[in-house]
Design an enzyme around this catalytic site. Sequence first.
Site, PDB file in Angstrom:
ATOM      1  CD  GLU A   1      -8.629 -11.874   1.438  1.00 60.27           C
ATOM      2  OE1 GLU A   1      -8.594 -10.689   1.083  1.00 60.27           O
ATOM      3  OE2 GLU A   1      -8.823 -12.816   0.675  1.00 60.27           O
ATOM      4  CG  ASP A   2      -5.255 -15.493   2.919  1.00 63.46           C
ATOM      5  OD1 ASP A   2      -6.482 -15.312   2.954  1.00 63.46           O
ATOM      6  OD2 ASP A   2      -4.605 -15.606   1.871  1.00 63.46           O
TER       7      ASP A   2
END
Length: 735
Positions: free
Chosen positions: A90-91
Amino acid sequence: MDGKVEKDKNIILKSYKNLITTCDAYLKKEDKALIKKAFNLSLFLHKDAKRKSGEPYILHPIEVARIVCNEIGLNDVTSIVCALLHDVVEDTFAEIDDIRKEFGDTVAKIIDGLTKISGVFDPTSSTQAENFRKMILIMSDDIRVALIKLADRLHNMRTLDYMKPESQLKIASETRFLYAPLAHRLGLYNIKSELEDLSLKYTEPDTYHFVKKKLEETASEREAYIQKFITPLQEQLTKIGLNFTIKGRVKSIYSIAQKMQRQGIPFEEVYDIFAVRVVIDSKDPSLEHADCWKVYGILASNYDTNPNRLRDWLTYPKNNGYEALHTTVMGPQGKWVEVQIRSKRMDIEAEMGIAAHWKYKDKIDSLKESKFETWINKVQELLNNPQLSAIDFIEEFKSSLYTDEIYIFTPKGDLKTLPKGSTVLDFAYEIHTQLGNHCIGAKVNNKVLSLNAKLHNGDQVRILTSKKQFPTEEWLHFVTTTKAKNAIKEAIKERRKNMIQKGKEIFEWRLKQLQLSLDENHQVFKEMLAYLQIPDMKEFYFRLGTHHIDLKKVNEFVELKKNNLDAPIPQKVNEFEKLVLEKRGLQPDELVMGNVQQLNYLIAPCCQPIPGDSIVGFTEPNGIYIHRTNCKEAIKLMSNFASKIVKAKWTEHHDIEFLVSVRMIGQDRMGMLSNIVKVISTQHKKYIRSIKIDTEDGLFDGTIKFYVSSTEEIEHIINNLKKIPGVLNAIRMYS
Ligand code: MN
């Protein structure tokens, strides 16, 4: 600068070592190598990222891994690896395929379940809901996804102080709405309570700090009491040769606050703040139940027990697998004490919940297994239903988390099962849609109750109908089952269609009378809509059909047109708002409430906030609705549509009055009503809008609606109402 880097490095290593020590006992040598590989990759990918607190980001996944292992009891290598890597896709620039190549399919699948969907933001759908559904989809295949997600959420809640207030509200609401119930369903009691307490801290800070302070102030007194209570018990249990531990425990802040609010009572009157837990180490597993009942026997011979509060979850474990015996006894000084009795095995399972079962898969007894499977099957059915939108899915999923059911009888004695909390209206729809659509109430055990009355186990219900009755939006607040909700929505849609048709006919007939033949797209109608502030012709017809139109204004417009004057079109409300906000030197996203009506902000009918309540705004097509931050509806909205949140607060001075409902219970005596009216309208000079009173067996139960301007004022009035002789209770109602 170098000093800082060095310091960070030390902190990271220290917390990583701590993780390894925590799970050391469960790991093989090759496991440790894999965890190290995951740690190094996570560290590399999150490298310079910082958390909002300023700490290196990597401390978050390490802590999540520690919670997974230590607090949830999920100590297999896959879970720890996934926890360490849960945010990388996600990051950071890493992709699921990269993870698959390095760690295999299982790890990749779990991480995918923990990764939010990226892509175009569509304001009409809810990305929040879509993300949740995705997580649940993968959870239904591997429960570890949900357990790691809960650990992630717990750590985020523990560190929520560093976030912006809007984010705090959004995350805390979502936690209360979805994650705490999920933890409950998975049997993680400690985690569920902590999540609830922490969400209360941000959604209702005043309540939270009030209860917390009260608990601290009374701690030593409580400990002394518990000691006094358990000493004789310890002696007697030792005498009969049981191995056991006894611990005193306190109810959670959240559950105390809930009791205070629901029953409208002060902290001091929450009677079961004390609880004691007896954990027995049985010599033989086959003796567990008998040993628990022995403890109960000793309690019952020493204290008065409350038979209504005996809960036998030994014979019938809860749907989430919970086993124990709960009883409430009258302790010294006439205080009620809840006692939970369970074996060591039950205790471990209660703390670890589903993780304990998952780990000892081969040892799960078949009853628990089948209950869990039934739930997972139900969830899978929901996931496979193409008609459910992501938001409807969440609604359904949530109701599957609370599997408590009640049994209701039809007049003929047929049995129907409904979820706990169901109302007369739910029951009516359960039997037949038409019965629901025309329901005006019911005879429940021969007593007439309104359609929103909650039903109880064993009730016999005869639905009362009227041909004139039809569903309204408000009904959606009165029902629990999806069946009822869908039927109501359908009926409203149908009725709207009919009313639009009816309105159109009325209008066309009127035009004919005036000998006008104008197309509905004609300029004059556009002017009329603007004059009446109605968005389109459909809405105009609808209001005409339902007689919800200000005919005076229509005539005014006709007069103006007759005289050939241009109708003055009111300035757009939004422009007006902007002006007012600018004048006050405020940001548009920061509403200051006070002159609510003037600014066209709407008070949400579900919770009717008044000045003093902490509030939040929601952008809806027809304006900004103001809810209380702890309103059920608002919590749901924040969980699904965080982007619509508008910060809001009250101004200092309040010259506007708001409607509140107060429910009163007391003796039914001569002059009672006039005493009540006197307090509200004479003593406090408030306008009463409505009074509804039912009396039975010498008791009255009434709801009074009147206008006040602040929470202080309402508290003051309630105190005075309680002073009326014969009044047993007065509570502000929120719906
Ligand atoms: Mn995370």
